[in-house]
Write an enzyme that holds these catalytic residues in place. Structure first.
Site, PDB file in Angstrom:
ATOM      1  N   VAL A 202      45.506  38.428  34.715  1.00  0.00           N
ATOM      2  CA  VAL A 202      44.925  38.658  35.861  1.00  0.00           C
ATOM      3  C   VAL A 202      43.922  39.794  36.045  1.00  0.00           C
ATOM      4  O   VAL A 202      44.084  40.633  35.224  1.00  0.00           O
ATOM      5  CB  VAL A 202      46.337  39.425  36.785  1.00  0.00           C
ATOM      6  CG1 VAL A 202      46.032  39.664  38.196  1.00  0.00           C
ATOM      7  CG2 VAL A 202      47.569  38.432  36.667  1.00  0.00           C
ATOM      8  N   HIS A 203      42.861  39.583  36.717  1.00  0.00           N
ATOM      9  CA  HIS A 203      41.935  40.593  36.891  1.00  0.00           C
ATOM     10  C   HIS A 203      40.937  40.633  37.879  1.00  0.00           C
ATOM     11  O   HIS A 203      40.365  41.567  38.366  1.00  0.00           O
ATOM     12  CB  HIS A 203      40.936  40.504  35.550  1.00  0.00           C
ATOM     13  CG  HIS A 203      39.901  39.531  35.542  1.00  0.00           C
ATOM     14  ND1 HIS A 203      40.060  38.493  34.987  1.00  0.00           N
ATOM     15  CD2 HIS A 203      38.642  39.748  35.851  1.00  0.00           C
ATOM     16  CE1 HIS A 203      39.114  37.629  35.149  1.00  0.00           C
ATOM     17  NE2 HIS A 203      38.018  38.351  35.680  1.00  0.00           N
TER      18      HIS A 203
END
Ligand code: UD1
Ligand code: UDP
Length: 376
Positions: A202-203
């Site tokens: 996740v980013h």
């Protein structure tokens, strides 16, 4: 030709590896690292894992608000371009380094090639969408990874200089997967078995800067009933620290991993859950079902052929997509055949002759270089 390549963020190092190798067999390359990513695990590890040559320049720009970060890159890239006088600039993807490289080249009338052109989310609230739109508008050569990208450009009236070459990230996977399978020990180190875990990353700004979205994602990961391997991007780690998140033991929340370890983790995952464009495509290359933590993807072929489910950040949808994830029946070679870098290098000679050369290196640029503001 003298070609100046701009890289700055993790996926750009990976994309650069096959291109640099092919390019240096026929042309001279000047490699410029903007310094957008700088932690060893976000930068140096990729130069080591993928045997990428040391950059000729590191602009040391670092993190910051988009305007300042992009502006600093633009100013420093202009100095380097005036010194190096390349015949062509290559940018890739959709980061702020891509945007700065594209603008710097265009302003100096230096022909520009954009690798991964034409990708669109049709969501202008994404910083990447703005970066792609601008880069594609000023590029002379536009290298597309998939047919949908060619169509997107055509809808915007961009048809000249457009080439469907496939994805250099697939070239990289084909080159480095055997090495990852042979050398990586990460599964044993984490105590997970092949097909016995979910790999999550996740980013995206929309998921990390929105505490509610991030909370929903990590709470869902924490309540799955199979092991989760979660290499955490520094941006996400900071956001999680802010939320005070802790993870149960079945979630292996680890530092970002190098490319070979990442390939090994992707290759053996049961399902990949991600908001990353590169990881989504790698899941397709490797035949691993993917669940995307967004409402849209630029890589629509992965959805069309049944390998990717869009689940957003809704826990119910994420859980259902993970539970139902199965390999689809066919994986058409829409991202090319692993020779995209060769095709790109062959096509570079179609770059236009510059309408006029940039001004001779000015005193100012030379002076700054001598003062050490550019870390050559
Ligand atoms: C950038 C790209 C994104 C790409 C991603 C790949 C833009 C606008 N976004 O997002 O398209 O998918 O890279 O990973 O260019 N940080 C560190 N150490 C580092 C790098 C970053 O701690 O080495 C932290 C800093 O707090 C920084 C934050 O991460 O402010 C965000 O970094 P930044 O490069 O601005 O954007 P990414 O989220 O990495
Ligand atoms: N990657 C990696 N280690 C990690 C996470 C990602 O090597 O811990 C690799 C991944 O395999 C892919 C690239 O980084 O090749 C994708 O980068 P990222 O997800 O940061 O950006 P995006 O592709 O979304 O722009």
């Amino acid at each position: 030709m003298k070609v100046l390549s701009v890289v700055g963020a993790r996926p750009e190092f990976i994309q650069a590896a096959p291109v640099t190798r092919a390019l240096r067999q026929r042309h001279q390359e000047v490699l410029v690292h903007t310094g957008q990513h700088y932690d060893d695990l976000m930068s140096r590890v990729f130069f080591q894992d993928l045997a990428i040559p040391e950059p000729d320049y590191n602009l040391g720009v670092g993190s910051g608000p988009h305007g300042r970060q992009t502006g600093d890159m633009l100013a420093r890239l202009e100095e380097v371009l005036l010194i190096e006088q390349p015949d062509l600039v290559i940018v890739r993807g959709d980061t702020n380094s891509t945007l700065a490289g594209a603008l710097a080249a265009a302003k100096l009338h230096i022909p520009l090639a954009h690798i991964e052109a034409g990708a669109r989310s049709f969501d202008r609230s994404m910083p990447e969408e703005i970066n792609r739109l601008v880069a594609d508008r000023v590029a002379d050569l536009l290298f597309c990874i998939a047919p949908s990208a060619v169509e997107n450009l055509a809808r915007e009236g961009i048809t000249t200089g457009v080439h469907y070459v496939g994805d250099v990230m697939y070239d990289a996977v084909l080159t480095f997967l055997p090495r990852a399978r042979e050398r990586s020990t990460i599964l044993a180190r984490l105590g997970v078995a092949p097909r016995g875990y979910i790999l999550a990353t996740v980013h995206r700004a929309a998921n990390t800067d929105n505490p509610r979205a991030l909370e929903r994602i990590v709470t869902t990961l924490a309540t799955l009933d199979e092991p989760v391997v979660f290499p955490i991007h520094p941006r996400t780690r900071k956001a999680l620290a802010h939320l005070g998140t802790t993870f149960p033991p079945h979630v292996r929340a680890i530092e970002p991993v190098g490319y070979l370890d990442m390939l090994a983790l992707e290759d053996s995952a049961r399902v990949i859950v991600t908001d990353s464009g590169g990881v989504t495509r790698e899941a397709y290359f490797l035949g691993i079902p993917c669940v995307t933590l967004r409402e849209e993807t630029e890589h629509v072929e992965t959805v069309i052929y049944g390998w990717n489910t869009l689940a957003g950040t809704d826990p119910v949808r994420i859980r259902a997509a993970i539970a139902h994830a199965r390999p689809a029946s066919a994986r058409p070679p829409v991202f090319g055949d692993g020779t995209a870098a060769e095709a790109i290098v062959t096509l570079l000679k179609r770059a236009p002759i510059p309408s006029h050369r940039p001004a001779h290196p000015c005193q100012h640029a030379a002076g700054r270089l001598l003062e050490g503001s550019l870390d050559r």
